[in-house]
Scaffold this active site. Structure first.
Site, PDB file in Angstrom:
ATOM      1  N   ASN A 195      33.728   8.800   2.925  1.00  0.00           N
ATOM      2  CA  ASN A 195      33.395  10.140   2.433  1.00  0.00           C
ATOM      3  C   ASN A 195      34.215  10.487   1.200  1.00  0.00           C
ATOM      4  OD1 ASN A 195      31.463  10.896   4.245  1.00  0.00           O
ATOM      5  ND2 ASN A 195      32.854  11.993   5.611  1.00  0.00           N
ATOM      6  N   THR A 196      35.404   9.882   1.106  1.00  0.00           N
ATOM      7  CA  THR A 196      36.320  10.267   0.027  1.00  0.00           C
ATOM      8  C   THR A 196      35.699  10.044  -1.346  1.00  0.00           C
ATOM      9  OG1 THR A 196      38.096   9.557   1.483  1.00  0.00           O
ATOM     10  CG2 THR A 196      38.675   9.939  -0.816  1.00  0.00           C
TER      11      THR A 196
ATOM     12  N   GLY B 108      36.397  15.556  -5.483  1.00  0.00           N
ATOM     13  CA  GLY B 108      37.678  15.114  -6.037  1.00  0.00           C
ATOM     14  C   GLY B 108      38.775  16.166  -6.029  1.00  0.00           C
TER      15      GLY B 108
ATOM     16  N   ASP C  65      33.814   6.305  15.068  1.00  0.00           N
ATOM     17  CA  ASP C  65      34.197   5.086  15.802  1.00  0.00           C
ATOM     18  C   ASP C  65      35.679   5.087  16.197  1.00  0.00           C
ATOM     19  OD1 ASP C  65      31.774   4.622  14.615  1.00  0.00           O
ATOM     20  OD2 ASP C  65      32.241   2.613  13.892  1.00  0.00           O
TER      21      ASP C  65
ATOM     22  N   ARG D 175      34.919  28.662   4.103  1.00  0.00           N
ATOM     23  CA  ARG D 175      33.661  27.928   4.193  1.00  0.00           C
ATOM     24  C   ARG D 175      32.849  28.345   5.424  1.00  0.00           C
ATOM     25  NH1 ARG D 175      35.565  21.888   2.227  1.00  0.00           N
ATOM     26  NH2 ARG D 175      35.528  22.422   0.031  1.00  0.00           N
TER      27      ARG D 175
HETATM   28  P1  ADP Z   1      39.185   9.489   5.193  1.00  0.00           P
HETATM   29  O1  ADP Z   1      38.870  10.612   4.261  1.00  0.00           O
HETATM   30  O2  ADP Z   1      39.845   9.931   6.416  1.00  0.00           O
HETATM   31  O3  ADP Z   1      39.838   8.338   4.510  1.00  0.00           O
HETATM   32  P2  ADP Z   1      36.618   8.268   4.791  1.00  0.00           P
HETATM   33  O4  ADP Z   1      35.318   8.736   5.304  1.00  0.00           O
HETATM   34  O5  ADP Z   1      36.872   8.421   3.335  1.00  0.00           O
HETATM   35  O6  ADP Z   1      37.737   8.963   5.669  1.00  0.00           O
HETATM   36  O7  ADP Z   1      36.807   6.728   5.126  1.00  0.00           O
HETATM   37  C1  ADP Z   1      36.674   6.189   6.408  1.00  0.00           C
HETATM   38  C2  ADP Z   1      36.187   4.753   6.267  1.00  0.00           C
HETATM   39  O8  ADP Z   1      36.249   4.101   7.543  1.00  0.00           O
HETATM   40  C3  ADP Z   1      34.739   4.653   5.817  1.00  0.00           C
HETATM   41  O9  ADP Z   1      34.655   3.817   4.693  1.00  0.00           O
HETATM   42  C4  ADP Z   1      34.019   4.087   7.032  1.00  0.00           C
HETATM   43  O10 ADP Z   1      32.896   3.301   6.707  1.00  0.00           O
HETATM   44  C5  ADP Z   1      35.109   3.263   7.681  1.00  0.00           C
HETATM   45  N1  ADP Z   1      34.857   2.988   9.111  1.00  0.00           N
HETATM   46  C6  ADP Z   1      34.375   3.854  10.033  1.00  0.00           C
HETATM   47  N2  ADP Z   1      34.256   3.243  11.227  1.00  0.00           N
HETATM   48  C7  ADP Z   1      34.682   1.957  11.060  1.00  0.00           C
HETATM   49  C8  ADP Z   1      34.783   0.820  11.913  1.00  0.00           C
HETATM   50  N3  ADP Z   1      34.412   0.863  13.202  1.00  0.00           N
HETATM   51  N4  ADP Z   1      35.265  -0.334  11.401  1.00  0.00           N
HETATM   52  C9  ADP Z   1      35.619  -0.412  10.083  1.00  0.00           C
HETATM   53  N5  ADP Z   1      35.521   0.611   9.231  1.00  0.00           N
HETATM   54  C10 ADP Z   1      35.065   1.792   9.697  1.00  0.00           C
END
Ligand code: ADP
Length: 603
Positions: A181-182, A187, A365, A424
């Site tokens: 999501n980042t 930004g 997950d 929000r």
């Molecule tokens: P944060 O802002 O907390 O860093 P993000 O959404 O930017 O969260 O990043 C979380 C990342 O973790 C994503 O790229 C997502 O695809 C990855 N992810 C989620 N579940 C799993 C999993 N089971 N195994 C590996 N990567 C995962």
């Protein structure tokens, strides 16, 4: 042997024996003889609008395939747009799998390619039989000091930080690309450099940042975690700068941020973070990211988390052993409708009808894996919606606001209905009461002097107008006609708003954040709907980013950071506080995991 070399060997081996095109190319007799060299185009419906593709056939071979025009969602569709045409050319066939998370775009590309190639004289049914198969790989076991699950903002901050402390690091990411999501965020990063000229000009301080975060979350956040965030986030910005990341000067107020303390990276959307982390990863040994590797379960030995079992790209088992510790950085569960429904107690309904800004991998997950090892979960019911979703996709793209101070919202009747500088949750709840739960963002040329300037998502307002996602009028009446709202209401709403800006009256909705009046044509409007954005609840951590179990004890060998954790933002997260949170706790998790006691030495 050094970890990087082992990994390079494994990855090269993996790539060389995977993605093998089957030998079932169309037999000579299957291919109609009338394939004619030339350039062929086809236009089909994509996810957001028309998608135009060009196929070049030369020497009766598919020479190039290229998507030449589209309106697909940035980031989510990127991989499909680049890789599917490439695979079609590589295998000279159409049996290419859709990219997970971008199925509609993938299928649109395949449909457009089929149409163009049919035009060239190909037997399209035969081309579809040419499969791009992935051969199942051997199961593998890898070891590093620190294993990180998730290559989003928190995961990669943790990776770089752990590596800087001398640890070897493997990050696994289930999607085909880093960013989570980042990378899709606008930004905005809230941080206060106490005593600086910017802080003085904004009458800002870390104390005010603390108070607003705590109160803005209805005092449900853990004050110790909030303190840790606000007191370390400026150091985090300087750390990013030391790694080469650039920020624009000054600060702005992001939607629901309540104060002008958001720093804006110079690279578009969230890409600056990843350009920075990737540069570090590429130029160092013993730090790797394995894509398309999905963590399934934590390994626990003798009451300590010692690794992760994952599934590799071809469905093979990937076992990752951590000498020191595992960090969960898997993000939230905004894209998991079932989990949203299970935990939501606040909103009327968060089912399929409510769209999300989230990338498809935000499925919670890490929360589920942590729960299995008895981690405590906190604040799971606090799910944040924004009033700012794209009406078709729910994504943030197409949002024409640049900062809170210079725009208003009106409903379908052309009336304002809320303090547009509010929290929000307040704004979204008010939006849900309006006709069809939709609003128009209204602003003028103060933010877009020529219309070619870009919004926070790197889109120019002129492009959005061309795509039918934004509207323009030289006068307010003309704009009202374009968006079919009552012109008298719209004019009255803006006249009243402008009086509040000049201080002539108190804003009828209690708004206090203003800059310019809306009085300088051309005027612009863009439609927005409620959309699920952030899940504030998650794994309970302490200020060292250690995971806490249901009995209040630290789970040895396990850290968590980012949206997967709970307890920082309370019931409502301030806009701009997520990127700061993932930076601060990602760094803390990385540093502490790097120095965590080696499990094998401990025996
Ligand atoms: P944060 O802002 O907390 O860093 P993000 O959404 O930017 O969260 O990043 C979380 C990342 O973790 C994503 O790229 C997502 O695809 C990855 N992810 C989620 N579940 C799993 C999993 N089971 N195994 C590996 N990567 C995962």
């Amino acid at each position: 042997m050094r970890l990087k070399r082992i990994l390079t060997f494994l990855i090269v081996t993996f790539l060389s024996i995977s993605l093998v095109a089957c030998n079932n190319k169309p037999k000579e007799t299957d291919v109609p003889k009338k394939v004619t060299d030339g350039t062929y185009t086809a236009t089909v419906d994509g996810h957001n609008g028309p998608l135009k593709l060009e196929a070049v056939v030369e020497g009766e071979k598919i020479k190039t395939i290229q998507v030449v025009e589209h309106q697909e969602t940035p980031n989510i569709s990127d991989l499909a747009i680049s890789s599917i045409p490439e695979r079609i050319v590589a295998i000279q066939g159409l049996g290419v799998d859709a990219i997970s998370g971008a199925t509609v775009t993938s299928n649109a590309i395949l449909a457009a390619a089929a149409e163009a190639l049919k035009e060239a004289g190909y037997d399209v049914e035969a081309l579809k039989q040419v499969k791009d198969t992935v051969k199942k790989e051997e199961d593998i076991t890898l070891t590093a000091d620190v294993i990180i699950i998730g290559a989003g903002g928190a995961g990669l901050a943790a990776a770089v930080s752990a590596h800087q402390e001398g640890a070897s690091v493997i990050v696994i990411e289930k999607m085909p690309k880093v960013g989570g999501n980042t990378i899709m965020s606008g930004g905005a990063l809230n941080a206060v450099d106490d005593g600086s000229e910017t802080a003085k000009a904004n009458k800002d301080s870390t104390e005010l940042h603390f108070q607003q975060t705590y109160k803005g979350g209805d005092k449900k956040g853990d004050p110790e975690l909030i303190r840790t965030y606000v007191e370390n986030v400026w150091d985090g910005v300087e750390w990013l700068q030391s790694l080469g990341m650039k920020f624009e000067p000054g600060t702005f107020t992001v939607l629901g941020g309540l104060w002008p303390r958001a720093h804006k990276p110079s690279d578009p959307v969230g890409t600056g973070f990843f350009n920075t982390y990737q540069k570090y990863i590429d130029s160092n040994e013993n730090i790797e990211v394995l894509l398309e590797t999905k963590a399934e379960q934590l390994i626990v030995k003798d009451n300590r988390v010692t690794g992760v079992v994952a599934t590799g790209k071809s469905g093979n088992k990937v076992t990752l052993n951590a000498n020191n510790a595992v960090i969960i950085a898997t993000g939230g569960f905004g894209a998991n409708v079932q989990m949203r429904q299970e935990y939501n107690t606040i909103w009327k309904d968060l089912g399929e009808n409510i769209k999300s800004t989230n990338h498809p991998g935000a499925t919670g997950d890490g929360i589920l894996m942590a729960k299995e090892v008895n981690a405590e979960l906190v604040g799971m019911e606090y799910i944040q919606l924004l009033p700012m979703g794209d009406p078709k996709t729910g994504s943030l793209s197409g949002n024409i606001e640049k900062a809170v101070e210079n725009r208003i919202f009106v409903n379908k009747e052309g009336n304002r209905f809320v303090d547009e500088g509010a929290r929000r949750d307040v704004m979204t709840a008010a939006l849900m009461e309006q006709t069809d739960s939709m609003l128009w963002v209204i602003l003028d040329s103060h933010d877009y002097p020529t219309g070619d300037e870009v919004n926070n998502f790197n889109e120019s307002v002129n492009t959005l107008i061309k795509e039918g996602r934004a509207f323009k009028g030289e006068t307010l009446e003309e704009l009202a006609a374009q968006i079919k709202v009552d012109p008298n209401n719209l004019v009255k709403a803006i006249e009243e708003y402008n009086k509040a800006v000049s201080g002539e009256i108190k804003d009828p909705f209690g708004r206090t954040l203003f800059k310019d009046p809306i009085n300088q044509g051309p005027f612009y409007a863009a439609p927005r709907i409620p959309t699920v954005h952030h899940t504030m609840g998650g794994i309970k951590i302490n200020k060292e980013a250690q995971v806490i179990d249901v009995n209040g004890n630290v789970i040895k060998g396990l850290y968590a950071a980012g949206e997967v954790t709970g307890g920082i933002h309370g019931a409502n997260r301030l806009g701009g506080n997520a990127l700061g949170d993932i930076l601060v706790f990602g760094r803390i998790a990385g540093k502490n995991a790097a120095s965590d006691k080696n499990v094998s030495e401990a025996k």
